[in-house]
Scaffold this motif. Structure first.
Motif: not given
Length: 167
Positions: A112-134
């Motif tokens: 789950r942690r690796e998936v989270s890191d992967l998703y965050l990296a994909e968002l950042r690579a596309r210039g997107q903000r990190v969504p709220p925690p929930e």
């Protein structure tokens, strides 16, 4: 609400464009958000509207409402900057979908942690903000192949709304 009234109340109910007297650039949208409405005892999601007088002829303007549903704004706002905002919103949504799809393709076999890191990296690579925690938690749950618990997600939203109301 007239600009004078907003000034007297010490609120900033105008978009940056209207504040700079660039009314032709204003999308009429002050922001998008939601939360628990204690008057109606329900969650509401909407588009906050700029209170500048330049929006008086827009079909979504109302003397009684400070916000409208996102679909109503998308379908009916005729303000000069609205189309540019709609185009940018479509681009952001597409980028978020692409980030989710890319993370989903790389998620199998990961923690789950690796998936989270992967998703965050994909968002950042596309210039997107990190969504709220929930929201992030719900997306990571879905990416990890787990069924998100609606009760858990709703309870997090309620807790956030209550916390925000206390501030």
């Amino acid at each position: 609400m007239a600009n004078r009234e907003a000034d007297e109340l010490g609120r900033t109910d105008q978009t940056p464009a209207c504040t700079r007297d660039e009314h032709g650039e204003c999308p009429h949208m002050l922001g998008v958000g939601g939360g628990f409405n204690p008057d109606r005892l329900r969650f509401e999601w909407g588009v906050g509207l700029c209170a500048c007088d330049c929006h008086a002829s827009c079909p979504v303007t109302s003397d009684t409402r400070r916000s409208v549903g996102p679909q109503a704004w998308r379908d009916s706002c005729t303000c000069p900057g609205a189309e540019a905002e709609r185009a940018q919103a479509r681009e952001r949504a597409q980028a978020r979908r692409e980030a989710f799809d890319a993370a989903q393709a790389g998620a199998p076999g990961k923690s789950r942690r690796e998936v989270s890191d992967l998703y965050l990296a994909e968002l950042r690579a596309r210039g997107q903000r990190v969504p709220p925690p929930e929201v992030l938690d719900a997306n990571v749950t879905a990416l990890a192949g787990e069924r998100p618990s609606a009760i858990r997600v709703m309870s997090q939203l309620v807790a956030g709304a209550v916390k925000g109301r206390r501030r």
